[in-house]
Design a protein around this motif. Structure first.
Motif, PDB file in Angstrom:
ATOM      1  N   LEU A 124      78.400 -39.592 -44.204  1.00 24.86           N
ATOM      2  CA  LEU A 124      77.813 -40.526 -43.241  1.00 24.86           C
ATOM      3  C   LEU A 124      76.830 -39.857 -42.289  1.00 24.86           C
ATOM      4  O   LEU A 124      76.215 -40.542 -41.465  1.00 24.86           O
ATOM      5  N   GLY A 125      76.691 -38.552 -42.383  1.00 25.95           N
ATOM      6  CA  GLY A 125      75.805 -37.862 -41.460  1.00 25.95           C
ATOM      7  C   GLY A 125      76.431 -37.778 -40.075  1.00 25.95           C
ATOM      8  O   GLY A 125      77.652 -37.784 -39.928  1.00 25.95           O
ATOM      9  N   PRO A 126      75.621 -37.710 -39.030  1.00 22.80           N
ATOM     10  CA  PRO A 126      76.186 -37.613 -37.678  1.00 22.80           C
ATOM     11  C   PRO A 126      76.908 -38.900 -37.280  1.00 22.80           C
ATOM     12  O   PRO A 126      76.352 -39.996 -37.389  1.00 22.80           O
ATOM     13  N   VAL A 127      78.142 -38.757 -36.847  1.00 18.91           N
ATOM     14  CA  VAL A 127      78.948 -39.884 -36.376  1.00 18.91           C
ATOM     15  C   VAL A 127      79.326 -39.618 -34.927  1.00 18.91           C
ATOM     16  O   VAL A 127      79.822 -38.541 -34.594  1.00 18.91           O
ATOM     17  N   LEU A 128      79.075 -40.592 -34.059  1.00 18.56           N
ATOM     18  CA  LEU A 128      79.371 -40.443 -32.641  1.00 18.56           C
ATOM     19  C   LEU A 128      80.724 -41.063 -32.328  1.00 18.56           C
ATOM     20  O   LEU A 128      80.950 -42.255 -32.587  1.00 18.56           O
ATOM     21  N   HIS A 129      81.641 -40.265 -31.806  1.00 13.29           N
ATOM     22  CA  HIS A 129      82.949 -40.758 -31.386  1.00 13.29           C
ATOM     23  C   HIS A 129      82.879 -41.053 -29.893  1.00 13.29           C
ATOM     24  O   HIS A 129      82.571 -40.160 -29.089  1.00 13.29           O
ATOM     25  N   VAL A 130      83.156 -42.309 -29.519  1.00 10.42           N
ATOM     26  CA  VAL A 130      82.971 -42.726 -28.134  1.00 10.42           C
ATOM     27  C   VAL A 130      84.231 -43.400 -27.584  1.00 10.42           C
ATOM     28  O   VAL A 130      85.084 -43.872 -28.340  1.00 10.42           O
TER      29      VAL A 130
END
Length: 227
Positions: A116-122
């Motif tokens: 998925l490439g870069p995944v941002l966990h928020v």
């Protein structure tokens, strides 16, 4: 009327499959976890280089469940009980000429996923699962934070915080990593401000569960929680 095209660069994956129950603003329920997954065209690790140095980010997104061809210059803010009309540009109502939302969320980490490439966990996101995101920007405290700001009727309306009575046997049916977030969402009172019927049973979808509850005299009572 002049129009412009805008690209969806990502979508959020959250525990909300329905609008009911989503916190009224970002950051109110900090225990809520979500991920931002970029669309294939934007999955370059280079695009997020340096983002890991920020603790918070802005998400610019679409109220995808509130897209309308027509708009009204006034709306009924839930914080005022749903009975008082205010100018749409004095509110954060989803019913706007352009259905664009803005949320400040905590950036927990940037994952470089093999597929998925870069995944941002928020944390603290107030977005429906699958919401299209138009842009991601870093939160810069020296420019974005204004402690002295006045907030109009939003200040005077206040935020309702309820005591949550969650029976242990029902809480045990909730995945352990979802319990704190669910309890925090319930404490912020998912009901519309104008509903205050202690006999009414409300139902909320969260993380694949159907949560039913009543509210009476400042206490939210969970009465059922099933997958």
């Amino acid at each position: 009327m002049e129009e412009h095209k805008i690209k969806v660069i990502a979508r959020i994956h959250s525990d909300f499959d329905e609008k009911f129950g989503i916190p009224r603003q970002s950051g109110l329920a900090q225990s809520l976890k979500a991920t931002v997954v970029f669309e294939p065209e934007f999955r370059s690790p280079e695009a997020v280089r340096g983002l890991e140095g920020y603790s918070h980010i802005w998400l610019i997104w679409q109220f995808s469940e509130a897209v309308r061809e027509e708009w009204s210059p006034t709306v009924r803010p839930p914080r005022l009980g749903g009975n008082t009309r205010m100018g749409v540009f004095a509110t954060r109502s989803p019913f706007r000429p352009n259905s664009i939302g803005l949320s400040s969320v905590k950036l927990d980490r940037v994952e470089l996923h093999p597929e998925l490439g870069p995944v941002l966990h928020v944390s603290g996101a107030d977005l429906l699962n699958g919401t299209p995101i138009y842009d991601v920007k870093p939160y810069v405290k020296y420019a974005d934070s204004h402690p002295e700001a006045e907030c109009g009727f939003a200040d005077s309306a206040g935020e309702r915080i309820l005591e949550v009575d969650f029976p242990e046997d029902l809480l045990d049916s909730v995945p352990e990593d979802k319990r704190e977030a669910l309890t925090e969402v319930l404490a912020h009172d998912p009901r519309p401000s104008y509903q205050n019927d202690s006999e009414r049973i409300y139902g909320m979808s969260f993380a694949g569960m159907n949560v039913k509850f009543t509210v009476d005299d400042g206490v939210l009572y969970v009465i059922d929680c099933v997958k």
